[in-house]
Motif scaffolding. Structure first.
Motif, short mmCIF file in Angstrom:
data_model
loop_
_atom_site.label_atom_id
_atom_site.label_comp_id
_atom_site.label_asym_id
_atom_site.label_seq_id
_atom_site.Cartn_x
_atom_site.Cartn_y
_atom_site.Cartn_z
N ARG A 56 18.92 21.43 11.21
CA ARG A 56 19.90 20.94 10.41
C ARG A 56 20.79 19.95 11.23
O ARG A 56 21.18 19.36 11.10
CB ARG A 56 19.36 19.78 9.16
N ALA A 82 26.03 18.22 7.44
CA ALA A 82 25.41 17.81 9.18
C ALA A 82 25.89 15.85 8.87
O ALA A 82 25.44 15.82 10.24
CB ALA A 82 24.06 17.95 8.79
N ASP A 107 16.65 27.09 8.01
CA ASP A 107 16.23 25.54 8.26
C ASP A 107 17.94 24.46 8.18
O ASP A 107 17.75 23.47 9.07
CB ASP A 107 15.40 25.26 7.61
N ASN A 108 18.30 25.07 8.16
CA ASN A 108 19.99 25.00 7.69
C ASN A 108 21.08 24.63 8.52
O ASN A 108 21.32 23.44 8.81
CB ASN A 108 20.85 25.07 6.11
N SER A 147 23.90 22.83 5.70
CA SER A 147 23.67 20.83 5.95
C SER A 147 23.98 20.34 4.90
O SER A 147 24.92 19.55 5.49
CB SER A 147 22.02 20.57 6.77
N ALA A 186 20.74 19.44 14.86
CA ALA A 186 20.07 18.61 15.25
C ALA A 186 21.16 17.64 15.35
O ALA A 186 21.35 16.65 15.83
CB ALA A 186 18.54 18.10 13.88
#
Length: 262
Positions: free
Chosen positions: A224, A196, A220-221, A171, A227
């Motif tokens: 993000r 991101a 978790d990157n 991200s 998203a």
């Protein structure tokens, strides 16, 4: 009391010294250019040179696309070389895709020192080389692996390309550094590569591929990035770590996706 004050001063000086070292030397850690790299391109490729707007002449490997095929502009990871880039694109190559395997300043015997702005200049030089070679931007698929997700995203933002794929992308770079070294504040990281923030403004279709066992650029990157770009196609590959780009599953996914763009 005096001992406590002296200890506090020592700790303060030590912290400032460590901060200064991390700030000034971090690019040596972030961009560990391998000492050994290929000098001659493999069969089917030729050695070409791009020219950056700040005057650097950079090496790259190129093979033209077969009729009706797209051309992939590939940006490799921070500890890789063009040899790794060949392995990470062997699937599309076998199907006739064109390839420009870009190399960075400070890598592969190239002049200059890598950094965020420099890698963007290098990416711009690669796009310009392809266009001057007769490859239209709408026929270029940009693929970035790991740190290569930075220049890849920036080039897809600047140019009207066919598509963008991020493999093990992040991200933003400070998030990766914090996940590995929690004691380092984000503001200390000089190179941001804020993918991101850019993805929503990329006009081309986006594909995000990540390994669920990646311990360097953690999944978790991917969350993000997803998203930030909710219409992106996403592949989370089971059991794959940060070496995802070189494995057979990633090659099949990349090859099939490029085929669907035609």
């Amino acid at each position: 009391m005096r001992i406590a004050i002296n200890l506090l001063l020592f700790l303060l000086v030590f912290a400032l010294a460590v901060t200064a070292i991390l700030y000034t030397q971090q690019r040596r850690l972030l961009f560990p250019a391998p000492a050994h790299y290929p000098l001659d391109p493999p069969q089917g490729f030729r050695l070409v040179h791009t020219r950056t707007d700040d005057g650097l002449r950079l090496s790259a490997f190129y093979r033209p696309a077969a009729p009706g095929q797209r051309t992939i502009l590939f940006f490799h990871g921070n500890g890789d070389t063009l040899s790794g880039a060949i392995q990470a694109t062997r699937g599309p190559a076998a199907k006739g895709a064109g390839l420009l395997l870009a190399e960075y300043r400070g890598y592969g015997g190239n002049p200059g020192s890598p950094g965020e702005d420099g890698l963007y200049r290098d990416g711009e030089a690669a796009v310009r080389w392809l266009v001057e070679a007769g490859v239209a931007p709408h026929d270029i698929v940009i693929v970035g692996n790991s740190i290569g997700s930075g220049p890849a995203t920036e080039m897809a933002l600047r140019h009207d390309v066919a598509a963008l794929m991020l493999v093990s992308g992040f991200s933003d770079l400070p998030a990766v550094v914090r996940s590995q070294f929690a004691f380092i504040p984000g503001w200390l990281v000089r190179d941001r590569f804020d993918n991101a923030a850019k993805l929503p403004r990329v006009k081309a279709p986006v594909f995000l591929m990540h390994g669920d066992a990646d311990t360097l650029v953690k999944p978790d990157n991917l969350a993000r990035l997803r998203a930030a770009r909710r219409d992106a196609t996403v592949a989370l590959v089971a059991g794959a770590g940060h070496e995802l780009a070189y494995g057979a599953p990633a090659q099949a996914i990349l090859t099939d996706w490029v085929d669907t763009l035609r």
